[in-house]
Design a protein around this motif. Structure first.
Motif, short mmCIF file in Angstrom:
data_model
loop_
_atom_site.label_atom_id
_atom_site.label_comp_id
_atom_site.label_asym_id
_atom_site.label_seq_id
_atom_site.Cartn_x
_atom_site.Cartn_y
_atom_site.Cartn_z
N ASP A 1 0.81 -1.23 0.00
CA ASP A 1 0.00 0.00 0.00
C ASP A 1 0.84 1.27 0.00
O ASP A 1 0.29 2.38 -0.15
CB ASP A 1 -0.93 0.03 1.22
CG ASP A 1 -2.10 -0.94 1.07
OD1 ASP A 1 -2.23 -1.56 0.00
OD2 ASP A 1 -2.88 -1.08 2.04
N ALA A 2 2.14 1.16 0.19
CA ALA A 2 3.01 2.34 0.15
C ALA A 2 3.13 2.83 -1.30
O ALA A 2 3.12 2.03 -2.24
CB ALA A 2 4.38 2.01 0.72
N ASP A 3 3.25 4.14 -1.48
CA ASP A 3 3.36 4.65 -2.84
C ASP A 3 4.75 4.39 -3.41
O ASP A 3 5.71 4.10 -2.68
CB ASP A 3 3.03 6.15 -2.88
CG ASP A 3 4.02 6.98 -2.10
OD1 ASP A 3 5.14 7.21 -2.60
OD2 ASP A 3 3.70 7.40 -0.97
N ASP A 4 4.87 4.51 -4.73
CA ASP A 4 6.11 4.16 -5.42
C ASP A 4 7.31 4.95 -4.90
O ASP A 4 8.40 4.39 -4.70
CB ASP A 4 5.97 4.40 -6.92
CG ASP A 4 5.13 3.34 -7.61
OD1 ASP A 4 4.48 2.54 -6.91
OD2 ASP A 4 5.13 3.32 -8.86
N GLU A 5 7.13 6.26 -4.72
CA GLU A 5 8.25 7.08 -4.31
C GLU A 5 8.74 6.71 -2.92
O GLU A 5 9.94 6.67 -2.65
CB GLU A 5 7.87 8.56 -4.39
CG GLU A 5 7.60 9.02 -5.82
CD GLU A 5 7.30 10.51 -5.91
OE1 GLU A 5 7.50 11.22 -4.91
OE2 GLU A 5 6.87 10.96 -6.99
#
Length: 226
Positions: free
Chosen positions: A101-105
Motif C-alpha cells: 500500500d506504500a506509494d512508489d516514491e
C-alpha cells in the motif's frame, strides 16, 4: 513518470506508530520455519531488503514485529510510511507492514535508505513484491530483485498453540478434546481463533466440546459446522 523526489521532501511528519509491546512467543512450525529461520540472523550486512509474504492470518506481521523488537527497527505501515520523518530512518532498520500500500516514491526511497550503514528494510505483504502494481521502472527492477520468504497458513501445531494462548489469556481451561475439535473445524487464521474464543467466553460456562460444537453451529459461515 518524473524521477522520485528526495526523501526529505516527501516524508515530513514524525513517526507515530510503535512496535506492539510485549509480543507473545512465536510458534515455529513447518508452515513458517523458512521465514522464521531467514529472519533469525538477518540482517547480517548493510544494504539488505527482504519481504515476507503469505495469506491473511498466517502470522507474518507477528513474526516481523518480533524481528523489529530484536533489531530496534522503526515500524511503518502501508500508506502511512509517506508521513515518516526521514531523520528517524537514516541508518536504521525499517519494518514496513502492508508494504504493497506504500506509494512508489516512498518504496523507492526506503529501499535506497536500506543501503546506508545500519540500514535494512523488511517488507510484509500478502502478495510477493513481484506482483505489486508499480509504475517507476527502477522500482520495478529493485522489487524484482528483493529476497522473498513465504509463509503458509497456520498448521495444526500453530493453531493449537494460539488457541491455548488465547484461552489462557482469559483464564479459561478448555475441556478434553476442545482444542483438537476446534483445530479441525475453524478457519486457519489468528482472526478466526480470536473470534471463536470470544464467542466461547461470552457463554460464561465451562468450555466443553459440546459447547464448542454449539458455538460453531450458530456462528458465521466462515466456521465449518461439520
Amino acid at each position: 513518470m518524473s524521477a522520485p523526489r528526495p526523501l526529505r521532501e516527501q516524508l515530513r511528519l514524525p513517526l507515530t506508530r510503535d512496535v506492539p509491546a510485549g509480543a507473545a512467543a512465536f510458534v515455529r512450525s513447518d508452515c513458517n520455519a523458512y521465514a522464521f529461520d531467514a529472519l533469525a540472523a538477518w540482517p547480517d550486512s548493510a544494504g539488505q531488503v527482504m519481504a515476507i509474504c503469505g495469506p491473511a492470518g498466517c502470522g507474518k506481521s507477528h513474526l516481523a514485529a518480533l524481528w523489529a523488537e530484536r533489531v530496534g527497527a522503526i515500524p511503518l505501515n502501508g500508506a502511512e510510511a509517506a508521513l515518516a520523518d526521514p531523520l528517524e530512518l537514516e541508518g536504521r532498520p525499517v519494518l514496513l507492514d502492508i508494504a504493497q500500500d506504500a506509494d512508489d516514491e516512498t518504496l523507492f526511497h526506503l529501499i535506497n535508505l536500506a543501503q546506508q550503514d545500519g540500514g535494512a528494510l523488511l517488507m510484509v505483504s500478502r502478495p510477493s513484491p513481484r506482483r505489486w502494481d508499480v509504475k517507476v521502472p527502477d522500482l520495478r527492477s529493485r522489487l524484482d530483485a528483493v529476497r522473498v520468504v513465504a509463509m503458509e497458513a497456520p498448521d495444526d501445531a500453530v493453531l493449537s498453540a494460539i488457541l491455548t494462548a488465547r484461552f489462557a489469556e482469559r483464564s479459561i481451561t478448555p475441556g478434553d478434546g476442545v482444542i483438537d475439535y476446534l483445530v479441525k473445524r475453524i478457519d486457519r487464521s489468528a482472526d478466526s481463533i480470536a473470534a471463536v474464543v470470544d464467542r466461547l467466553d461470552a457463554e460464561h460456562r465451562p468450555v466443553t466440546r459440546a459447547l464448542a460444537r454449539q458455538v460453531l453451529e450458530s456462528s458465521s459461515p466462515t466456521l465449518d459446522e461439520a
